[in-house]
Design an enzyme around this catalytic site. Sequence first.
Site, PDB file in Angstrom:
ATOM      1  N   HIS A 303      17.383 -19.378 -39.939  1.00  0.00           N
ATOM      2  CA  HIS A 303      18.166 -20.307 -40.745  1.00  0.00           C
ATOM      3  C   HIS A 303      19.184 -21.058 -39.898  1.00  0.00           C
ATOM      4  O   HIS A 303      19.543 -22.192 -40.185  1.00  0.00           O
ATOM      5  CB  HIS A 303      18.870 -19.545 -41.879  1.00  0.00           C
ATOM      6  CG  HIS A 303      17.938 -19.254 -43.013  1.00  0.00           C
ATOM      7  ND1 HIS A 303      18.144 -18.240 -43.910  1.00  0.00           N
ATOM      8  CD2 HIS A 303      16.781 -19.848 -43.378  1.00  0.00           C
ATOM      9  CE1 HIS A 303      17.149 -18.242 -44.787  1.00  0.00           C
ATOM     10  NE2 HIS A 303      16.321 -19.203 -44.479  1.00  0.00           N
ATOM     11  N   GLU A 539      -9.086 -36.094 -42.174  1.00  0.00           N
ATOM     12  CA  GLU A 539      -8.474 -34.853 -41.670  1.00  0.00           C
ATOM     13  C   GLU A 539      -9.531 -33.826 -41.308  1.00  0.00           C
ATOM     14  O   GLU A 539      -9.227 -32.717 -40.885  1.00  0.00           O
ATOM     15  CB  GLU A 539      -7.470 -34.291 -42.679  1.00  0.00           C
ATOM     16  CG  GLU A 539      -7.969 -34.150 -44.092  1.00  0.00           C
ATOM     17  CD  GLU A 539      -6.880 -33.702 -45.063  1.00  0.00           C
ATOM     18  OE1 GLU A 539      -5.782 -33.303 -44.622  1.00  0.00           O
ATOM     19  OE2 GLU A 539      -7.138 -33.744 -46.280  1.00  0.00           O
ATOM     20  N   ASP A 563      -4.168 -31.206 -40.580  1.00  0.00           N
ATOM     21  CA  ASP A 563      -5.480 -30.590 -40.721  1.00  0.00           C
ATOM     22  C   ASP A 563      -6.446 -31.065 -39.646  1.00  0.00           C
ATOM     23  O   ASP A 563      -7.262 -30.284 -39.160  1.00  0.00           O
ATOM     24  CB  ASP A 563      -6.052 -30.881 -42.117  1.00  0.00           C
ATOM     25  CG  ASP A 563      -5.517 -29.891 -43.141  1.00  0.00           C
ATOM     26  OD1 ASP A 563      -5.444 -28.692 -42.815  1.00  0.00           O
ATOM     27  OD2 ASP A 563      -5.152 -30.309 -44.250  1.00  0.00           O
ATOM     28  N   CYS A 610      -0.336 -39.727 -41.844  1.00  0.00           N
ATOM     29  CA  CYS A 610       0.627 -39.094 -42.756  1.00  0.00           C
ATOM     30  C   CYS A 610       0.896 -37.630 -42.400  1.00  0.00           C
ATOM     31  O   CYS A 610       1.590 -36.938 -43.125  1.00  0.00           O
ATOM     32  CB  CYS A 610       0.186 -39.229 -44.212  1.00  0.00           C
ATOM     33  SG  CYS A 610      -1.335 -38.359 -44.582  1.00  0.00           S
TER      34      CYS A 610
END
Length: 678
Positions: A303, A539, A563, A610
Amino acid sequence: MQQVELVIQNHTGLHARPAKVLANLAKQFRADLSIQCGEKRANAKSMLSVLTLGAGCGSRITLQASGEDEADALIRVSEAIIAGLGDVLEGAAPAAEAPAPPVPVPAAAEPQAPAEPGVIRGVAAAPGIAVGPAFHYRVAEVDLDQIEQRPRDGFLSLEQALADARAQLDELNRKMERQKLGAEGAIFGAHSELLDDPELLEGVRAKVAAGQWQAKAWQATIDERANMLAGLADAILAGRADDLRDVGRRVLRLMLKLEDNQVALPETPVVVLARELSPSDTASFDTSRVLGFCIVNGGPTSHIAILARAKGLPAVVAADESLLEVAAGATVILNGNDGTLAVDPAPAALDRALRSQDRFLESRRLAKEQAALPAVTLDGHHVDVTANIGSLANAVEAVKMCADGVGLLRTEFLFLDRATAPGEEEQYEVYRGIAETMGTRPVIVRTLDIGGDKPVPYIRLRPEENPFLGVRGIRLCLGQPALFRDQLRAILRAAPAGNLKIMMPMVSDVQEVRQARALIEQYRLELGVPPVQVGIMVEVPSAALLAERLAPEVDFFSIGTNDLTQYTLAIDRGHPELAKKHDGLHPAVLRLIGMTAEASHRFGKRTDVCGELGSDPAAIPVLIGLGVDELSVSIPSVPTVKAQVRSLNLADLKPLAQRALECATAQEVRDLVKTHTN
Ligand code: PEP
Ligand code: MG
């Protein structure tokens, strides 16, 4: 008692957020709910207990319920586990949250080989260069033995300290939201959750009942649980020990009425060095006083690292212990790009670093200021910079960030984490809202991309040995006509409210496109609405290799590099050890991107990117050089990606891209881009 066997599908296992969702849901039932994972057993109503299972992705668990509403509890909780407990499975951005920061997370938490003298190596956790005096950030430890000797009448009860801690964490969360760091503020929501954890509180009460002073009982219980978490094999779950210790310290100080334990930072900006930092410390850093930080503990997925990236603070984690011996005030160069800290650098190196730091700070400031300007290269080539979104709230944010449109609307958020599929009407309302929000800007709506690895309880699919290679994306939709019809009709109806386009994921051949287009046309005629553009995601390598056959059948291509890289390199996109190798700048992936862009242009069509690669600064020059027309990136990246495009010259990028295609490895491509841009 009833039970059911399940497999955890979340890529990072039952980490803090899904564990919190699970515990909250379980608390709604009267039945006792427990989870068995290997030898370990957890109370499903305790987030902490669930975390200590160490259940990673692929872990088999047995969920047991016993009590009056056991049947209902078992169904509801198991459905939620299958649906991902609020995680969008397979790494897509969770619906209710802003997208993850743009920076690719470095893979290995191991420091690399020793560097040249005066250079301390660690792991890059947040990009950027910081130059300044070293400041050792040391939080004073609380000496409980000594305090125990004092009269106790001024101390707060545990209950009061917990209530005050909850109020502080809520305020911190709100502050982060005000700073547009809402998603990162959720970390403190998870902290707040720990304050109610039944197992933790039971542990403390048992110690108090055995005669221990409340403050010591609290500290001992926190230590026990944190050590248990830290010992887990899964690095991400082990990292949650930091969160628990952070919460523990907060409550303890409140109980003992000690001052806030934040270290007083000097007035002039410094580079913070520490053994460890808590998420609260990191969130509280004022970026005009802290230039960046380097710590011995922590990992790139902790974190602390997430907060550093969100705040734009360069950071290095997992650094060598020698860090703690650096003289206070010594000049250091913190390099959050390569994970190093140079101590007392030679004048020439210092000069170079100062110039890089200036450039870094100035470019970030300018990018934000000029977000509304179009992304046009120095020689006049326009590149659309659009946003990847997953909700209506994201669309509002994308407009604020001056995105040229939405290059990818992941519609999964409407389908996951629920017991039945959303109907046409419900989907229509959402798509219409997004279309209206974006106005004339184009919005590419991706049809449902779920499947074996993103299961939903209302679609019964046979378990698959290799879900990434199974019934997912367009394959699933074509096999579920009612589901596909509702979504397509909803998009077609909403399209006139703005500028919606339809895109199908996971296409691997022309047949799938023809089948889907025939359905779209049928529903369009039934509805009597105007035509919309229809494109596909490229992809799967077969789609890229056959781009010239697919191009005449579609209106646009959008390359899903996440992908495409996974399938081209045969590397699971969520594999923790192989993360560094899952690099879309691999020349094999670049060749597929180049082929796709080239084929689309031959047929007068566009190619977008994208996937995450579109916001990687090293990849942007290469992608544009290969002919990519649009970059669809996470919302916070829009201004910086636009700014980078404005600094480039297309005439230089074309030869650069051709040279990248000739490289042998992703590293060679990265080195090539570095030499080119320096
Ligand atoms: C991709 O695969 O690159 C992509 C953008 O889609 P997702 O990450 O949703 O699979
Ligand atoms: Mg994809």
